[in-house]
Write a protein that holds these residues in place. Structure first.
Motif, PDB file in Angstrom:
ATOM      1  N   LEU A 130       0.427  -1.383  -0.334  1.00  9.74           N
ATOM      2  CA  LEU A 130       0.222  -0.351   0.253  1.00  9.74           C
ATOM      3  C   LEU A 130       0.961   1.458  -0.216  1.00  9.74           C
ATOM      4  O   LEU A 130       0.073   2.317   0.266  1.00  9.74           O
ATOM      5  CB  LEU A 130      -0.963   0.002   0.846  1.00  9.74           C
ATOM      6  CG  LEU A 130      -1.942  -0.594   1.436  1.00  9.74           C
ATOM      7  CD1 LEU A 130      -2.958  -1.314   2.620  1.00  9.74           C
ATOM      8  CD2 LEU A 130      -2.547  -1.264   0.177  1.00  9.74           C
ATOM      9  N   HIS A 131       1.653   1.164  -0.143  1.00  9.90           N
ATOM     10  CA  HIS A 131       2.711   2.602   0.020  1.00  9.90           C
ATOM     11  C   HIS A 131       3.293   3.158  -1.323  1.00  9.90           C
ATOM     12  O   HIS A 131       3.438   2.703  -3.063  1.00  9.90           O
ATOM     13  CB  HIS A 131       4.451   2.039   0.353  1.00  9.90           C
ATOM     14  CG  HIS A 131       4.537   1.110   1.773  1.00  9.90           C
ATOM     15  ND1 HIS A 131       4.493  -0.192   1.767  1.00  9.90           N
ATOM     16  CD2 HIS A 131       5.196   1.891   2.706  1.00  9.90           C
ATOM     17  CE1 HIS A 131       4.603  -0.825   3.348  1.00  9.90           C
ATOM     18  NE2 HIS A 131       4.603   0.968   3.691  1.00  9.90           N
ATOM     19  N   SER A 139       9.789  -6.902   1.844  1.00  7.60           N
ATOM     20  CA  SER A 139      10.524  -7.521   0.941  1.00  7.60           C
ATOM     21  C   SER A 139       9.859  -8.506   0.657  1.00  7.60           C
ATOM     22  O   SER A 139      10.247  -8.861   0.108  1.00  7.60           O
ATOM     23  CB  SER A 139      11.966  -8.489   1.695  1.00  7.60           C
ATOM     24  OG  SER A 139      10.553  -8.468   4.049  1.00  7.60           O
ATOM     25  N   THR A 140       8.195  -8.896   1.474  1.00  8.47           N
ATOM     26  CA  THR A 140       7.077  -9.429   1.201  1.00  8.47           C
ATOM     27  C   THR A 140       6.515  -9.598  -0.102  1.00  8.47           C
ATOM     28  O   THR A 140       5.239 -10.307  -0.229  1.00  8.47           O
ATOM     29  CB  THR A 140       5.974  -9.443   2.461  1.00  8.47           C
ATOM     30  OG1 THR A 140       5.829  -8.593   2.767  1.00  8.47           O
ATOM     31  CG2 THR A 140       6.855 -10.716   3.229  1.00  8.47           C
ATOM     32  N   MET A 153       8.238  -7.772  -3.045  1.00  6.14           N
ATOM     33  CA  MET A 153       8.594  -8.131  -4.240  1.00  6.14           C
ATOM     34  C   MET A 153       8.620  -8.952  -5.315  1.00  6.14           C
ATOM     35  O   MET A 153       8.660  -8.526  -6.528  1.00  6.14           O
ATOM     36  CB  MET A 153      10.276  -7.934  -3.707  1.00  6.14           C
ATOM     37  CG  MET A 153      10.824  -6.907  -3.337  1.00  6.14           C
ATOM     38  SD  MET A 153      12.336  -6.779  -2.447  1.00  6.14           S
ATOM     39  CE  MET A 153      13.796  -7.899  -3.449  1.00  6.14           C
TER      40      MET A 153
END
Lengths: 212, 265
Positions: free
Chosen positions: A100-101, A150-151, A153
């Motif tokens: 959501l970033h 990282s999750t 990516m």
């Protein structure tokens, strides 16, 4: 061209009043709106991107310059003729599925727009299917993906695979970025490019499309 | 003030190299250094190892607790990594973090209810990042209600109001400070925690912004922070602000730090 230096400088400084006045003056002097955009506004934003990449400029200065360019574009837009080619290329951009970033993605989109690209922003949490659907619909030159976790990516290679399966991989370049993303990762997942910041993203996009 | 030492994070190159080589001595030194500087928890994060994250995070847990008697803050968005790390952790860890994002919430809930732990509740909404005080408070209230409903005591919940950069929106500082105040007033007994460095993203001299932000956040009610306790200027700010807020009886901690040579002006 020195005619547009004052305008470029006003964009770099983020001085909206001065930039709008310079834009008006340039138009009154009979300059083509395309030149005002390219040699004035875009040239200014290019310098902003360069300074940002070198650490000489900071995020708020970049935002302010972009806002200044947008205000000038309000004067120029109505003067551009239908069908005029002003865009350097079309870029589809989004934060990948599960993420959501949007801050980094928005900064990159803003700088690409400032560099003269046409942007289609798909927002956040964009699943691979949606990237594919929007590639089919918009026929972009570049697909740009962002991830901060990282999750999330792995959604990047998933999206690239989805684009491949739809038979569109040779139609678009892919570039990626985001805090945990690296050049090495970009190579591993066969992305065409990677950039570590918004200024770098502009240079990378130009490089991918062979724009000097 | 509860301090979570942030240094054992593989996004730092020296930590990444140590985790790669499984250099236990170096990791333990980083942990001890933070404990001596006042950390009550040691954060461990191996996120950059991607598919090897589970293995490296577990190794970090065993390594740090092998030489130091402190609880850890298990830091990952990956539920599998947290579940495995938690099994290896001695005592009650702090889990960083759960949020309202549906997948994250669903997959992490069984982990955090499997055994006693403290949990960081990150104010991330289901489909967006909150911007205002009101939005943050709404997410916090929902998380607190759900987590206490699952039997997690209020005192074990650490709400993270989600710090965003002031470089992008100059109201972001106020949004976090307002959220801390509202959360602490509405839920007596709950904790608030945050990392400091997001606030200063995109600006020069970030340490200056970070330590002043810490001061105003503590004044707004923040009672835990994820930070580098070996940063002496930051710790001096913390000590002096606690003293000014009447939380340091006879100015004992402040004077002690001075006597130990830890207080930099």
């Amino acid at each position: 061209m020195s005619d547009f230096k004052a305008l470029s400088d006003a964009v770099i400084k983020g001085d909206i009043n001065a930039a709008v006045a310079q834009t008006q003056q340039a138009l009154e002097a009979g300059h083509n709106p395309h030149d005002v955009i390219d040699k004035g506004l875009v040239a200014g934003m290019d310098e902003v991107g360069n300074r940002f990449s070198k650490g000489q400029f900071f995020v708020p200065q970049m935002l302010r310059a972009a806002k200044t360019m947008q205000e000038c574009m309000k004067l120029l837009h109505p003067l551009l003729k239908e069908g005029d080619v002003v865009s350097k290329g079309k870029i589809l951009i989004g934060t990948v599925k599960g993420d959501l970033h949007d801050i980094g993605k928005n900064l990159v989109a803003m700088m690409l727009e400032g560099a003269g690209f046409e942007i289609v922003d798909l927002g956040v949490d964009v699943p691979p299917e949606k990237f594919v659907e929007k590639v089919q619909e918009n026929r972009p030159d570049i697909v740009a993906m962002s991830a901060l976790l990282s999750t999330t990516m792995p959604a990047m290679p998933q999206t690239i695979t989805a684009i491949e399966k739809a038979g569109l991989r040779d139609k678009v370049k892919v570039m990626i970025g985001g805090a945990p993303v690296t050049e090495k990762y970009a190579q591993e997942i066969k992305s065409d490019g990677y950039a570590s910041d918004a200024g770098g993203a502009v240079n990378k996009a130009k490089g991918l499309l062979g724009i000097p | 003030m509860i301090i979570v030492g942030e240094k054992i994070n593989t996004s730092r190159r020296s930590i990444s190299e140590a985790a790669e080589k499984k250099d236990a001595e170096f990791i333990l030194m980083m942990a001890r250094e933070q404990a001596e500087a006042g950390a009550g928890f040691i954060d461990v994060n191996a996120g950059t190892f991607l598919d090897q994250e589970v293995d490296r995070l577990c190794w970090l847990v065993e390594t740090v607790q092998g030489g130091l008697d402190l609880p850890l803050c298990l830091d990952s968005p990956n539920p599998d990594a947290l579940a495995e790390a938690m099994k290896r952790h001695k005592g009650e860890p702090m889990i960083n973090s759960i949020s309202l994002e549906p997948d994250r919430y669903r997959s992490l809930l069984p982990v955090i209810t499997s055994r006693p732990c403290r949990v960081i509740a990150l104010c991330m909404a289901e489909t967006s990042m909150p911007t205002t005080v009101e939005e943050r408070f709404t997410v916090a209230a929902e998380l607190i209600s759900r987590l206490t409903g699952e039997g997690i005591p209020l005192e074990k919940i650490y709400v993270d109001p989600l710090v965003q950069p002031v470089s992008v929106d100059t109201n972001m500082g106020l949004a976090v400070l307002g959220a801390i105040r509202r959360i602490m007033e509405a839920f007596p007994g709950v904790n608030t925690i945050c990392g400091l460095s997001n606030i200063s993203y995109g600006l020069p001299h970030r340490h200056l912004i970070n330590r002043n932000f810490l001061a105003v956040a503590i004044a707004s009610g923040l009672n835990a922070a994820i930070l580098d306790p070996t940063d002496r200027q930051l710790m001096a700010t913390l000590l002096s602000i606690e003293l000014l807020l009447g939380r340091d009886e006879y100015c004992q901690n402040y004077i002690e730090a001075y006597e130990n040579g830890r207080l930099v002006a």
